[in-house]
Design a protein around this motif. Structure first.
Motif, mmCIF file in Angstrom:
data_model
loop_
_atom_site.group_PDB
_atom_site.id
_atom_site.type_symbol
_atom_site.label_atom_id
_atom_site.label_comp_id
_atom_site.label_asym_id
_atom_site.label_seq_id
_atom_site.Cartn_x
_atom_site.Cartn_y
_atom_site.Cartn_z
ATOM 1 N N HIS A 63 0.841 -1.201 0.000
ATOM 2 C CA HIS A 63 0.000 0.000 0.000
ATOM 3 C C HIS A 63 0.877 1.252 0.000
ATOM 4 O O HIS A 63 0.624 2.214 -0.732
ATOM 5 N N ALA A 64 1.921 1.242 0.849
ATOM 6 C CA ALA A 64 2.793 2.404 0.960
ATOM 7 C C ALA A 64 3.531 2.663 -0.348
ATOM 8 O O ALA A 64 3.661 3.817 -0.788
ATOM 9 N N LEU A 65 4.016 1.607 -0.981
ATOM 10 C CA LEU A 65 4.740 1.774 -2.235
ATOM 11 C C LEU A 65 3.812 2.227 -3.348
ATOM 12 O O LEU A 65 4.178 3.060 -4.178
ATOM 13 N N ASP A 66 2.587 1.714 -3.376
ATOM 14 C CA ASP A 66 1.625 2.092 -4.403
ATOM 15 C C ASP A 66 1.136 3.530 -4.230
ATOM 16 O O ASP A 66 0.935 4.255 -5.202
ATOM 17 N N GLN A 67 0.964 3.945 -2.976
ATOM 18 C CA GLN A 67 0.404 5.268 -2.692
ATOM 19 C C GLN A 67 1.466 6.355 -2.547
ATOM 20 O O GLN A 67 1.129 7.524 -2.338
ATOM 21 N N GLY A 68 2.735 5.997 -2.652
ATOM 22 C CA GLY A 68 3.789 6.987 -2.549
ATOM 23 C C GLY A 68 4.107 7.426 -1.138
ATOM 24 O O GLY A 68 4.710 8.476 -0.932
ATOM 25 N N ARG A 69 3.741 6.623 -0.140
ATOM 26 C CA ARG A 69 3.998 7.032 1.249
ATOM 27 C C ARG A 69 5.491 7.143 1.556
ATOM 28 O O ARG A 69 5.892 7.925 2.411
ATOM 29 N N VAL A 70 6.301 6.324 0.892
ATOM 30 C CA VAL A 70 7.748 6.351 1.142
ATOM 31 C C VAL A 70 8.493 7.071 0.015
ATOM 32 O O VAL A 70 9.714 6.961 -0.106
ATOM 33 N N ASP A 105 -5.570 -7.628 -8.468
ATOM 34 C CA ASP A 105 -5.005 -8.865 -9.009
ATOM 35 C C ASP A 105 -3.563 -9.012 -8.557
ATOM 36 O O ASP A 105 -2.922 -8.064 -8.100
ATOM 37 N N GLU A 106 -3.075 -10.233 -8.713
ATOM 38 C CA GLU A 106 -1.757 -10.575 -8.200
ATOM 39 C C GLU A 106 -0.651 -9.813 -8.920
ATOM 40 O O GLU A 106 0.366 -9.428 -8.324
ATOM 41 N N ALA A 107 -0.829 -9.554 -10.211
ATOM 42 C CA ALA A 107 0.194 -8.830 -10.971
ATOM 43 C C ALA A 107 0.351 -7.401 -10.466
ATOM 44 O O ALA A 107 1.478 -6.896 -10.332
ATOM 45 N N ALA A 108 -0.765 -6.734 -10.179
ATOM 46 C CA ALA A 108 -0.697 -5.368 -9.654
ATOM 47 C C ALA A 108 -0.054 -5.348 -8.278
ATOM 48 O O ALA A 108 0.676 -4.404 -7.933
ATOM 49 N N TYR A 109 -0.328 -6.377 -7.492
ATOM 50 C CA TYR A 109 0.290 -6.486 -6.161
ATOM 51 C C TYR A 109 1.804 -6.614 -6.285
ATOM 52 O O TYR A 109 2.564 -5.939 -5.585
ATOM 53 N N PHE A 110 2.272 -7.455 -7.192
ATOM 54 C CA PHE A 110 3.708 -7.612 -7.385
ATOM 55 C C PHE A 110 4.328 -6.310 -7.899
ATOM 56 O O PHE A 110 5.408 -5.898 -7.444
ATOM 57 N N ASP A 111 3.656 -5.659 -8.835
ATOM 58 C CA ASP A 111 4.170 -4.396 -9.381
ATOM 59 C C ASP A 111 4.341 -3.356 -8.274
ATOM 60 O O ASP A 111 5.306 -2.585 -8.282
#
Length: 481
Positions: free
Chosen positions: A192-199, A222-228
């Motif tokens: 979540h943090a990596l996707d939302q730019g928290r870090v 989906d699993e691909a978006a999670y890995f990305d």
């Protein structure tokens, strides 16, 4: 133009859309929570696709906020219901960088004299960060760690954030508030943090990736978006840095995406001496040895050659609620956060492998108001690897605990299981059951589900409850010294 620095930054930022204030406000702070705002606040509100309408978002968060300026990541159809507020909409893909510029002004980040290390992965982030913290603190480093268990300075708790990785403004506020007290930051980086730019903007000297299994598909879809999302940790490592990885499958998948922008190293844990396993029984588990190897690699990247003579395992401490052990004779009592089918399967398989001579007793439950389908799967995982099971309550929330347990039991055979809904009574029964077994018979008793949590959530209230307290109480009751 106002000479207020925050307002000047607003005025000079290239937004996709803006509604300027009638009079330049006197801005004094930036916030990410609407309820913490005052008239001097800029509220940075990140809108997600969570099924709620803009009207719901307005009524729940924005309408009552005292902020004078609102910055959002996309257009909302409720701006006309926020009269008097200046509103700015960031350009697509520029949310994290925009927030980062305001954080740089309000909470400057010291990247010259501080090392930053990040750890991602589906499981094991907390354990790896805490192992790393223990190793580096023992070598005199002043370590600030941030993760699921809260914020710690050299192992002492400072605060809890309620997040694995806090939102960007909260993270920068924490780093700034304690800037004179640490010289290294070790932190968990969730998907979540990596996707939302928290870090965003945190330069990880090196980073670690523990493993990858399916999770959080309610958010990633989906699993691909999670890995990305996980793979975005690579973007935070400088060119001379390195990503250490415990999973061959993750390394292979990263390489199939094209040459990673930084070096990726697959770790192979070295065998540990019997002395280490006797002193640190949690290292009997294969995945904890992998977490330990990852922590060692990250620590060695910080320490000089002359500081790594003693085995790092000597400095490890048990991690709160992560295979937290009490050993009394032939009885090993384990408290762990495992609360999903995969987590139970993983820890129980690891117990079978790490304690091959022992029988296994598992106490567990399942939370209410969540995925009903996982309940029989949890029961099946426990039945597969346990000689005896006690099914109890675990955060029933608004559901009837008996109904939750009934769902669990559909995945278990009738033999070798008991039901005791009251969790304290269930733990007491676990101890009585073990006490009645022959002393020479080795057992591992797993108390699963709560881990570091110190509450039971029922009917909208969180009431204090601690598996650790109950274990200590029963150890005293039976005089198991």
């Amino acid at each position: 133009m106002s000479n207020n620095p925050l307002y000047q930054l607003l005025a000079t930022t290239d937004f996709a859309w803006r509604r300027e204030p009638i009079q330049p406000p006197r801005l004094t702070n930036i916030q990410w929570r609407a309820d913490r705002c005052d008239p001097g606040s800029i509220l940075f509100f990140q809108r997600f696709d969570d099924g709620r309408s803009d009207r719901e978002i307005l009524e729940r968060y924005l309408a009552r906020s005292a902020c004078s300026v609102l910055v959002v990541n996309r257009m909302l159809d409720c701006f006309d219901r926020l009269p008097g507020k200046a509103i700015y909409v960031t350009r697509r893909g520029e949310w994290a960088e925009t927030v980062s510029r305001f954080c740089d002004l309000a909470y400057p980040l010291d990247t010259a004299s501080v090392d930053f290390i990040g750890v991602t992965g589906t499981n094991g982030k907390t354990t790896t960060v805490k192992y790393l913290e223990s190793i580096l603190s023992a070598h005199g480093r002043r370590v600030l760690s941030i993760g699921t268990l809260g914020v710690f300075l050299n192992g002492a708790r400072l605060t809890e954030t309620g997040f694995t990785s806090p939102p960007q403004i909260e993270l920068r506020r924490l780093l700034h508030a304690h800037r004179e007290r640490y010289d290294l930051v070790a932190m968990e980086a969730s998907s979540h943090a990596l996707d939302q730019g928290r870090v965003h903007g945190i330069p990880f000297q090196n980073a670690g990736w523990t493993n990858f299994t399916q999770d959080h598909l309610d958010y990633h879809h989906d699993e691909a978006a999670y890995f990305d999302a996980k793979a975005r940790i690579l973007d935070l490592i400088p060119p001379d840095g390195r990503l250490y990885c415990s999973s061959a499958a993750v390394v292979e998948r990263l390489q199939k995406r094209g040459a990673p922008r930084v070096a990726v190293e697959l770790l192979h844990p070295d065998p540990l001496p019997s002395e280490a396993l006797a002193a640190k029984p949690f290292l009997a588990l294969e995945y904890n040895r992998q977490n330990y190897a990852l922590a060692c690699a990250l620590a060695d990247g910080v320490l000089g050659d002359g500081e790594t003579e003693n085995p790092h395992w000597r400095h490890l401490q048990a991690v709160d609620g992560r295979f937290e052990c009490q050993v009394v004779g032939n009885r090993t009592i384990v408290i762990d956060f495992a609360h999903t089918p995969d987590a139970l399967d993983t820890i129980l398989r690891a117990i079978r492998a790490g304690f091959p001579q022992s029988r296994v007793l598992t106490l567990f439950g399942c939370g209410g108001d969540r995925d009903h389908g996982k309940r029989p799967l949890m029961g099946a995982a426990v039945a597969r690897y346990s000689d005896q099971a006690i099914v109890t309550s675990d955060n029933p929330r608004t559901e009837d605990p008996a109904a939750i347990v009934a769902d669990i039991l559909t995945g278990m055979p009738e033999e070798g299981r008991e039901v005791i809904l009251d969790r304290a009574a269930a733990i007491a029964h676990l101890f009585d059951w073990l006490d009645a077994r022959p002393a020479e018979e080795p057992w591992v008793a797993l108390i699963a589900g709560k881990g570091h949590e110190r509450y039971i959530d029922r009917d909208g209230h969180k009431v204090y409850f601690s598996d650790q307290d109950e274990v200590a109480r029963n150890l005293r009751r039976l005089n198991w010294g």
